[in-house]
Design an enzyme around this catalytic site. Structure first.
Site, PDB file in Angstrom:
ATOM      1  CB  CYS A 125       5.038  -6.797 -26.317  1.00  0.00           C
ATOM      2  SG  CYS A 125       4.636  -7.597 -24.685  1.00  0.00           S
ATOM      3  CG  HIS A 145       4.821  -9.616  -0.272  1.00  0.00           C
ATOM      4  ND1 HIS A 145       3.996  -9.642   0.792  1.00  0.00           N
ATOM      5  CD2 HIS A 145       6.001 -10.618  -0.304  1.00  0.00           C
ATOM      6  CE1 HIS A 145       4.497 -10.911   1.448  1.00  0.00           C
ATOM      7  NE2 HIS A 145       5.650 -11.297   0.778  1.00  0.00           N
ATOM      8  CG  ASP A 155      -0.209  -0.238   2.753  1.00  0.00           C
ATOM      9  OD1 ASP A 155      -0.734  -0.666   3.447  1.00  0.00           O
ATOM     10  OD2 ASP A 155       0.778   0.267   2.771  1.00  0.00           O
TER      11      ASP A 155
HETATM   12  N1  APR Z   1      -3.026  -3.537  15.359  1.00  0.00           N
HETATM   13  C1  APR Z   1      -2.087  -4.649  15.562  1.00  0.00           C
HETATM   14  N2  APR Z   1      -2.371  -5.700  14.917  1.00  0.00           N
HETATM   15  C2  APR Z   1      -3.457  -5.777  13.925  1.00  0.00           C
HETATM   16  C3  APR Z   1      -4.162  -4.616  13.819  1.00  0.00           C
HETATM   17  C4  APR Z   1      -3.894  -3.399  14.560  1.00  0.00           C
HETATM   18  N3  APR Z   1      -4.494  -2.443  14.242  1.00  0.00           N
HETATM   19  N4  APR Z   1      -5.166  -4.957  12.748  1.00  0.00           N
HETATM   20  C5  APR Z   1      -4.922  -6.331  12.844  1.00  0.00           C
HETATM   21  N5  APR Z   1      -3.885  -6.828  13.274  1.00  0.00           N
HETATM   22  C6  APR Z   1      -3.076  -8.067  13.067  1.00  0.00           C
HETATM   23  C7  APR Z   1      -4.188  -9.277  13.108  1.00  0.00           C
HETATM   24  O1  APR Z   1      -4.472  -9.542  14.373  1.00  0.00           O
HETATM   25  C8  APR Z   1      -3.108 -10.053  11.969  1.00  0.00           C
HETATM   26  O2  APR Z   1      -2.784 -11.165  13.220  1.00  0.00           O
HETATM   27  O3  APR Z   1      -2.291  -8.036  11.913  1.00  0.00           O
HETATM   28  C9  APR Z   1      -2.220  -9.251  11.667  1.00  0.00           C
HETATM   29  C10 APR Z   1      -2.049  -9.306  10.134  1.00  0.00           C
HETATM   30  O4  APR Z   1      -2.028 -10.493   9.535  1.00  0.00           O
HETATM   31  P1  APR Z   1      -2.364 -11.043   8.118  1.00  0.00           P
HETATM   32  O5  APR Z   1      -3.856 -10.507   7.898  1.00  0.00           O
HETATM   33  O6  APR Z   1      -2.054 -12.365   7.790  1.00  0.00           O
HETATM   34  O7  APR Z   1      -1.418 -10.016   7.249  1.00  0.00           O
HETATM   35  P2  APR Z   1       0.096 -10.189   6.875  1.00  0.00           P
HETATM   36  O8  APR Z   1       0.830 -11.114   8.055  1.00  0.00           O
HETATM   37  O9  APR Z   1       0.765  -9.123   6.355  1.00  0.00           O
HETATM   38  O10 APR Z   1       0.122 -11.566   5.768  1.00  0.00           O
HETATM   39  C11 APR Z   1       1.397 -11.708   5.093  1.00  0.00           C
HETATM   40  O11 APR Z   1      -0.036 -12.976   3.231  1.00  0.00           O
HETATM   41  O12 APR Z   1      -1.844 -12.820   1.885  1.00  0.00           O
HETATM   42  C12 APR Z   1      -0.448 -12.678   2.025  1.00  0.00           C
HETATM   43  O13 APR Z   1       0.445 -11.099   0.500  1.00  0.00           O
HETATM   44  C13 APR Z   1      -0.237 -11.364   1.668  1.00  0.00           C
HETATM   45  O14 APR Z   1       1.638  -9.806   2.454  1.00  0.00           O
HETATM   46  C14 APR Z   1       0.461 -10.597   2.871  1.00  0.00           C
HETATM   47  C15 APR Z   1       0.960 -11.960   3.690  1.00  0.00           C
END
Ligand code: APR
Length: 244
Positions: free
Chosen positions: A153, A117, A102
């Site tokens: 292309c 990513h 983002d």
């Molecule tokens: N503050 C702290 N933690 C938070 C908040 C917040 N405001 N909001 C959400 N979370 C936590 C959630 O509890 C969750 O465990 O952030 C975590 C996000 O985990 P994911 O949704 O699995 O995201 P991420 O770890 O970035 O995923 C990794 O997976 O789908 C692929 O490419 C995608 O980059 C991504 C990768």
């Protein structure tokens, strides 16, 4: 608050600290995460972010990414992104390794960011790699009803992000940084996706400090020096105060 004071001490004692962020730092900017309570993968099949789906149904793939682009395009950095930029300015962290596409860390003023990513602002031709802004590709999709193609292309365009089943090209750079770090501050990641999640593992494995700020449990919690189950923006703002 005592946990925040402990993180402040860890950052003061460390010589090379990095932040490792995931989608959880951007939920407070109204961008859904993937595996949290309102996560994207609770509504959509993760396969929609895969290489094989892009090849099988490029139009369906682009419709999914147009939706993701629209949820990201208008987003602004929140206090969590701002706090990490401040930690960099004050010399407490050297760099951010993010899984997020983002660009909110850069928008918040962070200078050293590794986007493991990639990011969704740009797209590239799957054949010749010529780049176009993703917004242009989405406008073409909406105009023609067909997946956007390369002006040079004729190949299919795709967002410049790492899809499932694709290699993480920046992993070598991230590992190089992790091997030289003695503290990793994890913010908003479930630490379930590899190879990205190797970053905090490597820092901890070589004797560094591991701090996890995450709303849900993660597989590395029992190896962490500090775990805080609270909102990233709240904790990071308190951390800035504790370091002032
Ligand atoms: N503050 C702290 N933690 C938070 C908040 C917040 N405001 N909001 C959400 N979370 C936590 C959630 O509890 C969750 O465990 O952030 C975590 C996000 O985990 P994911 O949704 O699995 O995201 P991420 O770890 O970035 O995923 C990794 O997976 O789908 C692929 O490419 C995608 O980059 C991504 C990768």
């Amino acid at each position: 608050m005592e946990h925040v004071v402990k993180i402040a001490e860890i950052l003061r004692d460390a010589t090379h600290s990095i932040a490792f962020t995931g989608a959880g730092i951007s939920t407070e900017s109204n961008i859904p995460d993937f595996r949290g309570s309102q996560g994207l993968w609770k509504k959509f099949d993760p396969r929609m972010a895969s290489r094989s789906y892009f090849e099988e149904d490029p139009k369906g793939f682009w419709s999914f990414y147009a939706m993701r682009y629209n949820s990201i395009a208008g987003a602004e950095p929140n206090d969590g992104h701002a706090a990490l930029a401040e930690l960099e300015r004050r010399g407490y962290i050297d760099l951010i390794i993010t899984q997020n596409i983002d660009t909110l860390h850069t928008k918040a003023g962070s200078k050293s960011v590794i986007e493991l990513h990639g990011n969704i602002i740009w797209s590239r031709c799957d054949l010749c790699s010529v780049e176009r802004r993703t917004i242009e590709c989405i406008e073409e999709l909406e105009r023609s009803g067909r997946p956007p193609t390369c002006k040079s292309c004729g190949g299919l365009m795709r967002p410049s992000v790492v899809l499932f089943e694709e290699p993480v090209r920046l992993m070598e750079a991230a590992m190089d940084v992790a091997c030289r770090s003695d503290c990793c501050l994890v913010v908003g990641s479930s630490l379930t996706v590899y190879p990205a999640a190797l970053v905090p593992e490597v820092v901890k494995g070589q004797g560094g400090a591991l701090v996890i700020i995450n709303m849900d449990p993660t597989p590395l919690d029992d190896r962490a020096d500090v775990v805080i189950r609270d909102k990233a923006s709240v904790v990071l703002k308190k951390l800035i105060e504790a370091l002032s």
